[in-house]
Design a protein around this motif. Structure first.
Motif, short mmCIF file in Angstrom:
data_model
loop_
_atom_site.label_atom_id
_atom_site.label_comp_id
_atom_site.label_asym_id
_atom_site.label_seq_id
_atom_site.Cartn_x
_atom_site.Cartn_y
_atom_site.Cartn_z
N VAL B 310 19.80 16.52 11.57
CA VAL B 310 20.16 15.24 11.79
C VAL B 310 20.62 14.62 10.27
O VAL B 310 19.43 15.01 9.28
N GLU B 311 21.66 14.08 9.98
CA GLU B 311 21.87 13.43 8.51
C GLU B 311 22.45 12.15 8.90
O GLU B 311 23.27 12.10 9.96
N TYR B 312 22.32 11.41 8.04
CA TYR B 312 23.13 9.99 8.00
C TYR B 312 24.13 9.92 6.75
O TYR B 312 23.56 10.32 5.77
N LEU B 313 25.14 9.44 6.92
CA LEU B 313 26.06 9.57 5.83
C LEU B 313 26.60 8.06 5.56
O LEU B 313 26.95 7.36 6.67
N TYR B 314 26.48 7.79 4.32
CA TYR B 314 26.83 6.42 3.94
C TYR B 314 27.75 6.54 2.49
O TYR B 314 27.73 7.28 1.88
#
Lengths: 268, 409
Positions: B310-314
């Motif tokens: 799981v990764e969050y990209l901003y």
């Protein structure tokens, strides 16, 4: 006062006479097991570093085989809680050529491990929690190929037993590190040279899972014995893996700087 | 076959330079190694194209060849490697291309090393986006995932100390990005003409770029801190008029990018983060990718591993001033299954969802060895629920599946 002193004296005398006898006669099986493990470890101290080549032949119950070839670099590390360092570089099969695996073994803590993925030129720190998983698809688990540091196990001496033309100590050892796949291992060590001859592995249900047989021992630097054939038979799935070592060279001048994650990215 | 024509003369010049430098030492006995692979590839585009002028390319074959020639001497402390790559594509002329992935001299010292020539360098830890990995230009016509790279000319020196590894890079010329031909799949409605590229630097694609990096391992922490100054590897696409036709021309700005990558390894869980801040393309902007990879060992009857990602990209860049990205506010979730069998069978399945508009890129990658020298790979990319405002809208009909058969030698 005198009375006390007298009885104290007789007690002391009794102790002086009896205690040495107790320690010699009633050395526990645990103490003897540990003693053998320490002697085995000591017999192999001071080798420094080595390089070697390894052929891994995996076969299934139908007799089909597949082969991997690796080059190995090993560094002896002495120090509290620390184990040896090792680097494995794959040559065959060709699709994994250049893949390299670096391990800094710890005694009870999690090992540090990195993998070089040559297609991307990427070095990835990986989890070492997978002690019981198969090493590169073989019948060896990761924990089977790591250096057998003394403090990783507790020991019980079982018996002496003839092993081939030699006489062996048979000891039982129980892994103390986390995530082991074994309840116990029965280890045969030859009494003359303190070499591993055989290990029987018992799984979490305490049933006999695998047997590892060591053979083709050769001595290096006039002191250090290395088995050149490791035969692992899995009794539950009928598969086997043979490790054949060759071209052992000792004290090649490797040091810590050759076993860093930065240097790993330059390996081939 | 000529898509890297502009860079070619300079590449061969570097090569000749490196070879000339080394020719005296080559007389000594060393060890040669030759290996490589040929890949036959079939791409399937199941949907009709989005734009009238695009060819259908329902089944699109190509072949690729990669070779590696290595010469080692001086007890393997010195190494020359030469890695050419070429693809011949039946449909897309631009995808028929060749590149020198590596042509370098590597010297390994005691606690230091250097590289002179063309090489590939990888920085970073995350899986869904390679934010800090800036040294090499993307080979964008090979795949969309940013993992195929063009060889970068460099002089690189690395010094290993107790408090980390220090690296400096001098990058004496710039590799321009290539683009898919406009009437082919995975292009857009407007033609991109790479031959009309412009540069902020007066020296154009010969600007000398610099980079420095410090990397260290603190117990369970792997940390990297980097700075890059030079030509942006990402191009801004500027509309221009040519003979009454509107086309897009790449423009390469001069940028400063500072970045940090961190991984914390805790049992079966890897915590990962990449953070970067860049100036030179409008207002300074920053971006990060953060997440984890957790592995369940011994699934499916005991031998297989299942990794959960799981990764969050901003990314807060201004798309009017900086190169467009789809990864502005996205969530990635994936699964990696490794069977740990003798064929090294593995499957990676994942999706990146835009948090604002729901546009989703699904991706699958599977591989299995067939015999000691043969391997099969399957890749699929699927554009799902693509919003008209999302930059990936131009690819909305370009779902594709790639079947690849590789022969190693």
């Amino acid at each position: 006062m005198l009375k006390i002193s007298k009885s104290f004296f007789s007690l002391l005398t009794a102790a002086l006479i009896v205690i040495p006898g107790v320690s010699a006669l009633a050395q526990t099986a645990q103490e003897k097991g540990l003693e053998i493990a320490i002697a085995t470890d000591k017999a192999n101290e001071g080798w420094g570093d080595s390089t070697s080549e390894l052929k891994m032949i995996m076969s299934n119950a139908q007799g089909q085989t597949s082969t991997r070839e690796l080059r190995l670099k090993n560094l002896e590390v002495t120090g509290e809680g620390l184990g040896d360092k090792s680097l494995s570089i794959f040559d065959r099969p060709r699709d994994v050529e250049g893949t390299a695996f670096l391990s800094h073994t710890k005694v009870l803590e999690a090992d540090d491990q990195w993998l070089l993925l040559p297609a991307l030129g990427r070095v990835k720190r990986i989890s070492s929690a997978n002690k019981s998983g198969p090493f590169m698809g073989s019948e060896f688990a990761y924990e089977d190929i790591l250096s057998p540091e003394v403090a990783k196990y507790s020991y019980v001496y079982l018996r002496d037993e003839v092993c081939g033309t030699l006489t062996c100590y048979v000891i039982e050892r129980t892994p103390l590190y986390e995530n082991s796949g074994y309840t116990k291992q029965i280890v045969w060590i030859d009494q003359a040279e303190y070499r591993y001859m055989k290990i029987a592995f018992y799984d979490r249900k305490d049933s006999h899972l695998k047997t590892l047989t060591y053979s083709d021992y050769q001595q290096y630097l006039g002191k250090y014995w290395r088995a050149h054939t490791f035969q692992m038979d899995n009794h539950q799935n009928g598969k086997a893996t043979t490790l054949s070592y060759s071209n052992y060279v000792f004290q090649t001048g490797l040091d810590d700087k050759d076993f860093t994650s930065s240097r790993l990215s330059k390996m081939r | 076959m000529t898509s890297i024509t502009p860079a070619r003369p300079r590449l061969s010049l570097y090569l000749a330079g490196v070879m000339a430098l080394l020719s005296p030492t080559l007389a000594f006995a060393g060890e040669w190694d030759f290996s490589g692979s040929v890949a036959g590839e079939l791409r399937l585009f199941p949907s009709a194209p989005a734009y009238m002028n695009q060819e259908k390319m329902t089944l699109s074959p190509s072949v690729a060849l990669e070779m590696e020639l290595v010469y080692e001497w001086n007890d393997a402390a010195d190494r020359l490697s030469f890695v050419p790559f070429a693809r011949l594509d039946a449909d897309d002329q631009n995808r028929s291309h060749y590149d020198i992935r590596e042509a370098k001299w590597l010297h390994l010292g005691d606690g230091w090393d250097f590289v002179v020539g063309l090489d590939k360098v990888y920085w970073g830890v995350t899986e869904s986006r390679h934010l800090v990995n800036i040294i090499n230009q993307d080979d964008a016509i090979e795949d969309l995932d940013g993992e195929d790279k063009l060889g970068q000319p460099m002089i690189n020196f690395n010094l290993e100390k107790d408090f980390g590894t220090f690296s400096v890079f001098v990058l004496p010329s710039f590799r321009e990005r290539e683009f898919v031909e406009q009437n082919h799949r995975l292009s857009g409605p407007v033609r991109i003409d790479a031959s009309r590229a412009t540069f902020e630097a007066d020296s154009g694609n010969e600007h000398v770029d610099f980079a420095a990096r410090w990397k260290h391992v603190f117990d369970d922490w792997d940390v990297g801190l980097s700075h890059f100054y030079g030509t942006s590897r990402e191009a801004r696409l500027i509309p221009i008029q040519v003979d009454g036709e509107t086309i897009l021309a790449p423009h390469y700005d001069q940028i400063n990018q500072t970045s940090l990558d961190v991984q914390y390894t805790s049992g079966a869980t890897l915590w990962k983060g990449e953070l970067m801040s860049r100036s030179g393309q409008g207002d300074r902007f920053w971006a990060f990718v953060a997440g984890l990879e957790h592995t369940l060992y011994g699934v499916l009857g005991g031998r297989a591993d299942l990794g959960l990602l799981v990764e969050y990209l901003y990314d807060d860049r201004d798309p009017l001033q900086a190169p467009v990205t789809t990864a502005d506010h996205d969530i990635f979730a994936g699964m990696r299954l490794a069977l740990n069998d003798t064929q090294d069978t593995s499957v990676l399945f994942g999706g990146i969802v835009d948090h604002d508009n729901g546009s989703t890129l699904l991706s699958i990658e599977a591989e299995r060895r067939l015999s000691p020298n043969w391997k099969v790979e399957l890749e699929g990319r699927f554009f799902v629920n693509i919003d008209a405002a999302d930059p990936s809208h131009i690819f909305r009909r370009d779902d594709f599946l790639t079947l690849r058969l590789l022969r190693y030698f």
